[in-house]
Design a protein around this motif. Sequence first.
Motif, mmCIF file in Angstrom:
data_model
loop_
_atom_site.group_PDB
_atom_site.id
_atom_site.type_symbol
_atom_site.label_atom_id
_atom_site.label_comp_id
_atom_site.label_asym_id
_atom_site.label_seq_id
_atom_site.Cartn_x
_atom_site.Cartn_y
_atom_site.Cartn_z
ATOM 1 N N LYS A 4 40.982 2.746 39.483
ATOM 2 C CA LYS A 4 41.778 3.909 39.847
ATOM 3 C C LYS A 4 41.822 4.974 38.760
ATOM 4 O O LYS A 4 42.257 6.101 39.019
ATOM 5 N N THR A 5 41.432 4.630 37.533
ATOM 6 C CA THR A 5 41.432 5.582 36.429
ATOM 7 C C THR A 5 40.125 5.461 35.666
ATOM 8 O O THR A 5 39.393 4.461 35.782
ATOM 9 N N ASP A 6 39.826 6.469 34.857
ATOM 10 C CA ASP A 6 38.606 6.429 34.052
ATOM 11 C C ASP A 6 38.656 5.286 33.046
ATOM 12 O O ASP A 6 37.650 4.603 32.801
ATOM 13 N N ARG A 7 39.824 5.083 32.427
ATOM 14 C CA ARG A 7 39.954 3.978 31.459
ATOM 15 C C ARG A 7 39.729 2.632 32.122
ATOM 16 O O ARG A 7 39.039 1.754 31.580
ATOM 17 N N GLN A 8 40.290 2.474 33.305
ATOM 18 C CA GLN A 8 40.096 1.230 34.047
ATOM 19 C C GLN A 8 38.624 1.043 34.402
ATOM 20 O O GLN A 8 38.082 -0.060 34.291
ATOM 21 N N ALA A 9 37.980 2.126 34.789
ATOM 22 C CA ALA A 9 36.560 2.064 35.136
ATOM 23 C C ALA A 9 35.718 1.645 33.930
ATOM 24 O O ALA A 9 34.742 0.891 34.071
ATOM 25 N N ASP A 10 36.092 2.114 32.739
ATOM 26 C CA ASP A 10 35.350 1.741 31.532
ATOM 27 C C ASP A 10 35.450 0.241 31.272
ATOM 28 O O ASP A 10 34.453 -0.417 30.940
ATOM 29 N N LEU A 11 36.651 -0.315 31.412
ATOM 30 C CA LEU A 11 36.829 -1.747 31.162
ATOM 31 C C LEU A 11 36.115 -2.582 32.218
ATOM 32 O O LEU A 11 35.489 -3.599 31.904
ATOM 33 N N VAL A 12 36.174 -2.148 33.459
ATOM 34 C CA VAL A 12 35.490 -2.862 34.541
ATOM 35 C C VAL A 12 33.972 -2.816 34.322
ATOM 36 O O VAL A 12 33.277 -3.825 34.526
ATOM 37 N N ALA A 13 33.451 -1.674 33.904
ATOM 38 C CA ALA A 13 32.014 -1.564 33.638
ATOM 39 C C ALA A 13 31.602 -2.510 32.507
ATOM 40 O O ALA A 13 30.547 -3.162 32.574
ATOM 41 N N GLN A 14 32.439 -2.605 31.486
ATOM 42 C CA GLN A 14 32.161 -3.527 30.390
ATOM 43 C C GLN A 14 32.161 -4.968 30.889
ATOM 44 O O GLN A 14 31.284 -5.770 30.525
ATOM 45 N N ALA A 15 33.109 -5.303 31.750
ATOM 46 C CA ALA A 15 33.189 -6.658 32.305
ATOM 47 C C ALA A 15 31.955 -6.971 33.153
ATOM 48 O O ALA A 15 31.441 -8.100 33.109
ATOM 49 N N ARG A 16 31.482 -6.000 33.902
ATOM 50 C CA ARG A 16 30.283 -6.226 34.728
ATOM 51 C C ARG A 16 29.055 -6.477 33.867
ATOM 52 O O ARG A 16 28.216 -7.334 34.190
ATOM 53 N N GLN A 17 28.936 -5.749 32.766
ATOM 54 C CA GLN A 17 27.802 -5.967 31.867
ATOM 55 C C GLN A 17 27.869 -7.355 31.246
ATOM 56 O O GLN A 17 26.849 -8.059 31.163
ATOM 57 N N LEU A 18 29.047 -7.754 30.820
ATOM 58 C CA LEU A 18 29.198 -9.091 30.248
ATOM 59 C C LEU A 18 28.935 -10.167 31.293
ATOM 60 O O LEU A 18 28.306 -11.194 31.003
ATOM 61 N N ALA A 19 29.398 -9.952 32.523
ATOM 62 C CA ALA A 19 29.199 -10.932 33.591
ATOM 63 C C ALA A 19 27.714 -11.171 33.837
ATOM 64 O O ALA A 19 27.284 -12.320 34.053
ATOM 65 N N ALA A 20 26.923 -10.100 33.825
ATOM 66 C CA ALA A 20 25.476 -10.246 34.033
ATOM 67 C C ALA A 20 24.857 -11.086 32.920
ATOM 68 O O ALA A 20 23.963 -11.914 33.163
ATOM 69 N N LEU A 21 25.343 -10.903 31.704
ATOM 70 C CA LEU A 21 24.857 -11.698 30.576
ATOM 71 C C LEU A 21 25.288 -13.156 30.705
ATOM 72 O O LEU A 21 24.488 -14.083 30.511
ATOM 73 N N PHE A 22 26.548 -13.377 31.063
ATOM 74 C CA PHE A 22 27.066 -14.738 31.181
ATOM 75 C C PHE A 22 26.344 -15.525 32.274
ATOM 76 O O PHE A 22 26.156 -16.739 32.155
ATOM 77 N N ALA A 23 25.977 -14.839 33.344
ATOM 78 C CA ALA A 23 25.373 -15.516 34.500
ATOM 79 C C ALA A 23 24.048 -16.183 34.152
ATOM 80 O O ALA A 23 23.653 -17.162 34.795
ATOM 81 N N VAL A 24 23.369 -15.690 33.124
ATOM 82 C CA VAL A 24 22.042 -16.201 32.774
ATOM 83 C C VAL A 24 22.104 -17.680 32.396
ATOM 84 O O VAL A 24 21.241 -18.473 32.786
ATOM 85 N N ARG A 25 23.143 -18.067 31.648
ATOM 86 C CA ARG A 25 23.203 -19.447 31.153
ATOM 87 C C ARG A 25 24.388 -20.231 31.707
ATOM 88 O O ARG A 25 24.668 -21.353 31.271
ATOM 89 N N ALA A 26 25.096 -19.662 32.679
ATOM 90 C CA ALA A 26 26.285 -20.327 33.208
ATOM 91 C C ALA A 26 25.959 -21.704 33.784
ATOM 92 O O ALA A 26 26.680 -22.684 33.518
ATOM 93 N N ALA A 27 24.904 -21.793 34.567
ATOM 94 C CA ALA A 27 24.550 -23.077 35.174
ATOM 95 C C ALA A 27 24.166 -24.103 34.122
ATOM 96 O O ALA A 27 24.515 -25.291 34.226
ATOM 97 N N GLU A 28 23.462 -23.661 33.093
ATOM 98 C CA GLU A 28 23.047 -24.564 32.013
ATOM 99 C C GLU A 28 24.261 -25.149 31.298
ATOM 100 O O GLU A 28 24.333 -26.365 31.055
#
Length: 387
Positions: A4-28
């Motif tokens: 709903k805000t630019d600040r919130q969007a920044d944190l969500v975007a950061q979380a999405r980038q981290l999630a993509a990284l985490f997903a690589v080795r999550a199953a392992e």
Amino acid sequence: MEPKTDRQADLVAQARQLAALFAVRAAEHDRAGSFPHDHFEAARRAGYTAAAVPEAYGGGGYGLDDVALAQIELAKGDGSTALGLAMHLMMCGTEGQARQWPEAARQRIFRAAVQDGALLNNAAAEANLGSPQGGGRPETTATPNGPGRWRVSGRKTYTTAAPVLTHFITYVAVEDGSGQVGRIAIHRDLPGVRVEETWDALGMRASGSHDVCFEDVLVTDEDFLTRSDPERQRERPAAWFAILVGATSLGVASAARDYAVRFARERRPIGAPGPVATVPHVREQVGRMDAALMAATALLMQTSEAWERDPDARPRLGPQVAASKRLATNTAVEVVEVAMRIVGGVAMHRSEPLERYFRDVRSGLINPPIEARALETIASAALDDPE
């Protein structure tokens, strides 16, 4: 749900980038039950671990609503890592608002979180005590050991992210005749602190929720964060804990939903007139998943926004917090089960993520407030509080 805000969007975007990284080795990490140290280091480097530290102490100053929305995205990559980060963010966010600790301790710990990447979590649960929300007295003790000095001994269970925590916020019985309980910030490097790798569970296998042992650990008055009567442990709604557990559960369930939708769109059995997505029953089940996720996410975010909007109303939000967590965790279980029905036999394969999602969402059910206590909180507001 979109930011709903630019600040919130920044944190969500950061979380999405981290999630993509985490997903690589999550199953392992899940399969081995190993701890994802690399995930936490990435979160530190990105500044995500300082998100809930107030701006006055150099942190991001994000509120519960901001962090909850980000945690939903983060958990899509790896539920175990998201749960560990939720516990740390919960500690920072709760204290940043409640300001229960002495100022010197707050400055010291928050500065370490921002500048050094320090990570903290409660070391509260015990085998015989269960959750402190029940109001019991812990078996872990702080015994006087000279003027201003204490000796801490005991064993804690379910200490999520134990392999990387720098500070264990330890719930103790204060054995000085006062009958009080307290919370002490114990640094992991102190002599007598030992993490025993006991976590071998059905779900959240990479969360490192091990036992922590304290064997005659020497601390001082300055390490005490709170002292109170046991009953006061239940006075405040634990909003940050409940909401972030709910958000993590919804994130894992959303990943399961996304997998099932992708499968339905792409899977076309031999001889079928179209992909699985054209089957009426499957379409109904997808609608069921999305409707449930929309409702649970809406209540969770409405509650977290109310928490941030009106601090004076927080003591009255206990029933809504309990309802939000209950709906989120129950919905997560429901959605993952529906996703598995859509996918069919493939959902059972260890090579695919659905069976991990199936196991991981169950952890939210045993995190407080559990079902019975959540319903009692809601019922008490209706039946016991003045009208």
